[in-house]
Design a protein around this motif. Structure first.
Motif, PDB file in Angstrom:
ATOM      1  N   GLY A   1      96.260   5.909 -18.441  1.00 23.49           N
ATOM      2  CA  GLY A   1      96.985   5.390 -19.587  1.00 23.49           C
ATOM      3  C   GLY A   1      96.870   3.878 -19.628  1.00 23.49           C
ATOM      4  N   ALA A   2      97.921   3.206 -20.113  1.00 21.63           N
ATOM      5  CA  ALA A   2      97.860   1.759 -20.304  1.00 21.63           C
ATOM      6  C   ALA A   2      99.240   1.137 -20.158  1.00 21.63           C
ATOM      7  N   ILE A   3      99.280  -0.058 -19.567  1.00 30.21           N
ATOM      8  CA  ILE A   3     100.503  -0.855 -19.453  1.00 30.21           C
ATOM      9  C   ILE A   3     100.251  -2.197 -20.126  1.00 30.21           C
ATOM     10  N   GLY A   4     101.265  -2.712 -20.816  1.00 31.64           N
ATOM     11  CA  GLY A   4     101.100  -4.029 -21.427  1.00 31.64           C
ATOM     12  C   GLY A   4     102.272  -4.406 -22.293  1.00 31.64           C
ATOM     13  N   TYR A   5     102.007  -5.182 -23.334  1.00 32.63           N
ATOM     14  CA  TYR A   5     103.086  -5.735 -24.141  1.00 32.63           C
ATOM     15  C   TYR A   5     102.640  -5.940 -25.580  1.00 32.63           C
ATOM     16  N   PHE A   6     103.614  -5.975 -26.477  1.00 33.29           N
ATOM     17  CA  PHE A   6     103.481  -6.504 -27.833  1.00 33.29           C
ATOM     18  C   PHE A   6     104.267  -7.811 -27.868  1.00 33.29           C
ATOM     19  N   SER A   7     103.698  -8.847 -28.465  1.00 33.12           N
ATOM     20  CA  SER A   7     104.347 -10.152 -28.493  1.00 33.12           C
ATOM     21  C   SER A   7     104.921 -10.461 -29.874  1.00 33.12           C
TER      22      SER A   7
ATOM     23  N   ASN B   1      96.256  -2.884 -20.388  1.00 27.87           N
ATOM     24  CA  ASN B   1      95.234  -2.605 -19.388  1.00 27.87           C
ATOM     25  C   ASN B   1      94.884  -1.122 -19.382  1.00 27.87           C
ATOM     26  N   VAL B   2      93.990  -0.750 -18.484  1.00 31.50           N
ATOM     27  CA  VAL B   2      93.716   0.650 -18.163  1.00 31.50           C
ATOM     28  C   VAL B   2      94.342   0.915 -16.806  1.00 31.50           C
ATOM     29  N   VAL B   3      95.186   1.920 -16.711  1.00 26.18           N
ATOM     30  CA  VAL B   3      95.893   2.187 -15.453  1.00 26.18           C
ATOM     31  C   VAL B   3      94.947   2.903 -14.495  1.00 26.18           C
ATOM     32  N   ILE B   4      94.249   2.100 -13.685  1.00 28.73           N
ATOM     33  CA  ILE B   4      93.419   2.578 -12.590  1.00 28.73           C
ATOM     34  C   ILE B   4      93.768   1.757 -11.355  1.00 28.73           C
ATOM     35  N   ARG B   5      93.265   2.182 -10.188  1.00 30.57           N
ATOM     36  CA  ARG B   5      93.576   1.509  -8.913  1.00 30.57           C
ATOM     37  C   ARG B   5      95.090   1.328  -8.788  1.00 30.57           C
ATOM     38  N   THR B   6      95.811   2.430  -8.952  1.00 32.04           N
ATOM     39  CA  THR B   6      97.267   2.365  -9.163  1.00 32.04           C
ATOM     40  C   THR B   6      98.007   3.417  -8.349  1.00 32.04           C
ATOM     41  N   LEU B   7      99.089   2.990  -7.702  1.00 36.83           N
ATOM     42  CA  LEU B   7     100.027   3.902  -7.044  1.00 36.83           C
ATOM     43  C   LEU B   7     101.194   4.195  -7.983  1.00 36.83           C
ATOM     44  N   LEU B   8     101.586   5.457  -8.065  1.00 36.72           N
ATOM     45  CA  LEU B   8     102.731   5.882  -8.859  1.00 36.72           C
ATOM     46  C   LEU B   8     103.742   6.528  -7.919  1.00 36.72           C
ATOM     47  N   TYR B   9     105.025   6.174  -8.094  1.00 38.98           N
ATOM     48  CA  TYR B   9     106.035   6.617  -7.125  1.00 38.98           C
ATOM     49  C   TYR B   9     107.317   7.007  -7.827  1.00 38.98           C
ATOM     50  N   ASN B  10     107.756   8.241  -7.587  1.00 36.53           N
ATOM     51  CA  ASN B  10     109.062   8.722  -8.025  1.00 36.53           C
ATOM     52  C   ASN B  10     109.967   8.679  -6.798  1.00 36.53           C
ATOM     53  N   SER B  11     110.854   7.677  -6.732  1.00 33.82           N
ATOM     54  CA  SER B  11     111.649   7.466  -5.520  1.00 33.82           C
ATOM     55  C   SER B  11     112.719   8.536  -5.340  1.00 33.82           C
ATOM     56  N   ALA B  12     113.183   9.138  -6.429  1.00 32.36           N
ATOM     57  CA  ALA B  12     114.190  10.195  -6.315  1.00 32.36           C
ATOM     58  C   ALA B  12     113.605  11.428  -5.636  1.00 32.36           C
ATOM     59  N   GLU B  13     112.368  11.764  -6.023  1.00 35.00           N
ATOM     60  CA  GLU B  13     111.718  12.948  -5.436  1.00 35.00           C
ATOM     61  C   GLU B  13     110.801  12.580  -4.277  1.00 35.00           C
ATOM     62  N   LYS B  14     110.685  11.262  -4.004  1.00 33.31           N
ATOM     63  CA  LYS B  14     109.850  10.755  -2.917  1.00 33.31           C
ATOM     64  C   LYS B  14     108.405  11.264  -3.022  1.00 33.31           C
ATOM     65  N   TYR B  15     107.924  11.291  -4.242  1.00 31.08           N
ATOM     66  CA  TYR B  15     106.548  11.735  -4.495  1.00 31.08           C
ATOM     67  C   TYR B  15     105.691  10.518  -4.829  1.00 31.08           C
ATOM     68  N   LEU B  16     104.617  10.341  -4.051  1.00 31.22           N
ATOM     69  CA  LEU B  16     103.698   9.216  -4.217  1.00 31.22           C
ATOM     70  C   LEU B  16     102.330   9.746  -4.615  1.00 31.22           C
ATOM     71  N   SER B  17     101.682   9.077  -5.566  1.00 31.49           N
ATOM     72  CA  SER B  17     100.434   9.606  -6.105  1.00 31.49           C
ATOM     73  C   SER B  17      99.487   8.481  -6.486  1.00 31.49           C
ATOM     74  N   PHE B  18      98.203   8.701  -6.252  1.00 30.69           N
ATOM     75  CA  PHE B  18      97.199   7.874  -6.921  1.00 30.69           C
ATOM     76  C   PHE B  18      95.960   8.721  -7.194  1.00 30.69           C
ATOM     77  N   HIS B  19      95.353   8.443  -8.338  1.00 32.83           N
ATOM     78  CA  HIS B  19      94.120   9.106  -8.742  1.00 32.83           C
ATOM     79  C   HIS B  19      92.950   8.138  -8.586  1.00 32.83           C
ATOM     80  N   VAL B  20      91.790   8.692  -8.375  1.00 31.21           N
ATOM     81  CA  VAL B  20      90.536   7.937  -8.504  1.00 31.21           C
ATOM     82  C   VAL B  20      89.564   8.819  -9.279  1.00 31.21           C
ATOM     83  N   GLY B  21      88.701   8.180 -10.033  1.00 33.49           N
ATOM     84  CA  GLY B  21      87.763   8.930 -10.849  1.00 33.49           C
ATOM     85  C   GLY B  21      86.425   8.230 -10.930  1.00 33.49           C
TER      86      GLY B  21
END
Length: 428
Positions: A358-364, A372-392
Motif C-alpha cells: 500500500g502507501a503512506i503519506g500526506y495531503f498538504s 510512498n510504496v510500503v515495502i521494506r516494512t515491519l507491521l506490528y499489532n501490539s495487542a495481538e503481539k503479531y509481527l509481520s513483514f513481506h518481501v516480493g
C-alpha cells in the motif's frame, strides 16, 4: 512558530520520541536524500483532531469527503486490498494483523522540517517547543527483541511457486507480476520506536516512516515513491531492479553497471513503466504523460535500485484523491496486465498483503500530496503481539526462481538485522 534548532538531527530524535507518547502519530523522514520532487525533509503529525472511521468500505469516497472537511494537512495510509474497491477482486488469504484497508487523520499538531528550519503548527506552539527542547531521545541500544520468525513458504515451496507463475507467463496469462511472501512472528515482543530507529539507521531511505495508531505500528524503510502531486504535475517513480552493495568501491561500481545492463531487470522495469504510464492517463491532460527518467540507478545504503520516473499534468476535473484512486494499487507491486496479475497472486500468495504494497503519506494544505510504496516494512499489532513483514520480487519470463528467492533475502537483510536474526535464517 518557526525557529532553527542548533542540531536538527537531535531535534528530530527528540520530536519523534515526544510524538511517540501520543496514541496516534506519523513520522515521515527523507533522510536528507536529494529529491527534485520533495517538499519537506521531515514531517511529524501528532494527535487526532479528526479521523476516518475505517469500517464498512467505500473508503475512497469517505476519504474524499474527509478531505473536503479537512483542507489542511492530513496523513494516513492506503492498504493494498483497496484493490477490491477499485476492481472486482477479493482477498481471502490469512490476515494476522487485522489492520484497516485505509486510515487517515487530521493532526492536532504538525511539525515540518526543512534543512535547518522547523515550523510547529497547532495550539500552544511555544509550550510544545519548550517540551521538545527538554525531551530525551529514545535509547535504541537495548536488549534484543523477542521474535520467533516463521515463513509462509519454505525455500523449495517458493521456488516451485515461481516455476508455476512462469508457466502462466508462457501461456500468455500475464507478462510480469510481483510475487510476495510473508515472514511473521506470533507472541512477538518488540519496542516499536527502538526498532524503527535501528532500521532507519541501518537502512536510511527517502520514504522512511513510523506510523502509530491505537496500538498498531508501521515501521517503514521504503526507497520508493508511489505518487506525488506538485502543483499541476503528478509524479510516479516505480522501482524494478535490485542489486546488493559492496564495501569494495570497484566491485560496487561493477555491480551497479551490471544492474543497469541486466536484460531481465530492464525488461521488468520497462513493463512497469508502461503500466504506470497507462495508469496516469486516467488523470492526465491528453498528451502530457512522459517518462522523465528511464532505468536510473539510485544507490542506497543496503542496495542499488533501478528507478524510473513518469510524470504528467493532472486534468482540472480530477481531485487529488481521485488521482490516487486512478493509479492504485501501484504497478510496481501488481504486474501486467494489472487485474490478471492481482488475481493470480491472490491464488499463489499465502497471506493478505494489507498495508504492505500500500502507501503512506500526506495531503498538504495546498492540495499537493506525496505517498510512498510500503515495502521494506515491519507491521506490528501490539495487542495481538503479531509481527509481520513481506518481501516480493518481479517474476518475468526470464526470472531465475533461485535468484528471485535470494533477492527476497537481500531485501529483507536490514529488517532481519534489526530483529537480530541471522540473514541465513530463511534459507533453513
Amino acid at each position: 512558530m518557526i525557529f532553527e534548532p542548533t542540531d536538527v538531527q537531535l531535534f528530530k530524535q527528540k520530536a519523534l520520541a515526544w510524538a511517540n507518547t501520543f496514541d496516534t502519530m506519523c513520522y515521515l523522514d527523507s533522510n536528507n536524500y536529494a529529491d527534485p520532487y520533495g517538499k519537506f525533509d521531515a514531517l511529524i503529525f501528532v494527535g487526532i483532531k479528526q479521523e476516518i472511521d475505517p469500517k464498512n468500505g467505500e473508503n475512497f469516497e469517505k476519504l474524499a469527503n474527509f478531505r473536503k472537511q479537512n483542507p489542511g494537512f492530513i496523513t494516513g495510509f492506503f492498504g493494498y486490498d483497496l484493490k477490491n474497491e477499485v476492481e472486482n477482486l477479493s482477498s481471502n488469504n490469512v490476515d494476522g494483523l487485522h489492520f484497516p484497508d485505509l486510515y487517515f487523520f487530521a493532526p492536532q499538531i504538525t511539525i515540518t522540517i526543512n534543512k535547518n528550519t522547523v515550523e510547529i503548527i497547532g495550539e500552544n506552539e511555544a509550550e510544545i517547543c519548550q517540551k521538545l527542547e527538554e525531551f530525551e531521545p529514545v535509547d535504541s541500544s537495548g536488549s534484543a527483541p523477542s521474535v520467533d520468525l516463521q515463513s509462509r513458504f519454505s525455500r523449495e515451496e517458493y521456488i516451485n511457486a515461481v516455476e508455476k507463475i512462469k508457466a502462466h507467463i508462457v501461456r500468455g496469462d500475464i507478462y510480469v507480476t510481483n510475487f510476495c511472501q510473508e515472514f511473521y512472528a506470533e507472541n512477538a515482543d518488540i519496542v516499536p520506536l527502538s526498532i524503527f530507529n535501528k532500521l532507519n539507521s541501518s537502512s536510511p531511505t527517502p520514504f522512511s516512516s513510523f506510523f502509530k495508531w491505537k496500538g498498531n505500528y508501521i515501521i517503514c524503510a521504503s526507497p520508493e515513491r508511489f505518487l506525488a502531486k506538485r502543483g499541476n504535475q503528478l509524479i510516479s517513480q516505480p522501482i524494478k531492479g535490485t542489486a546488493r552493495r559492496d564495501n569494495d568501491s570497484a566491485v560496487d561500481q561493477r555491480i551497479k553497471k551490471e544492474l543497469r545492463n541486466h536484460p531481465k531487470e530492464l525488461q521488468e522495469n520497462v513493463m512497469i513503466v508502461d503500466l504506470v504510464r497507462n495508469d496516469l492517463t486516467h488523470s492526465a491532460k491528453p498528451g502530457t504523460v512522459k517518462t522523465a527518467e528511464l532505468f536510473g540507478i539510485h544507490s542506497f545504503k543496503q542496495v542499488h535500485q533501478m528507478v524510473s520516473t513518469v510524470v504528467c499534468e493532472i486534468r482540472d476535473d480530477v481531485s487529488a484523491v481521485e488521482a490516487v484512486k486512478n493509479t492504485f494499487p501501484m504497478g510496481s507491486m501488481t504486474g501486467a496486465p494489472k487485474i490478471s496479475a492481482m488475481q493470480l497472486m491472490e491464488q499463489y500468495e499465502r497471506s493478505k498483503r494489507g498495508v504492505y504494497s500500500g502507501a503512506i503519506g500526506y495531503f498538504s494544505p495546498d492540495d499537493d500530496f506525496d505517498f510512498n510504496v510500503v515495502i521494506r516494512t515491519l507491521l506490528y499489532n501490539s495487542a495481538e503481539k503479531y509481527l509481520s513483514f513481506h518481501v516480493g520480487g518481479a517474476i518475468t519470463y526470464h526470472a531465475d526462481p533461485e535468484r528471485e528467492y535470494e533477492e527476497c533475502l537481500l531485501k529483507a537483510k536490514a529488517i532481519l538485522g534489526v530483529l537480530q536474526i541471522p540473514p541465513v535464517y530463511p534459507l533453513s
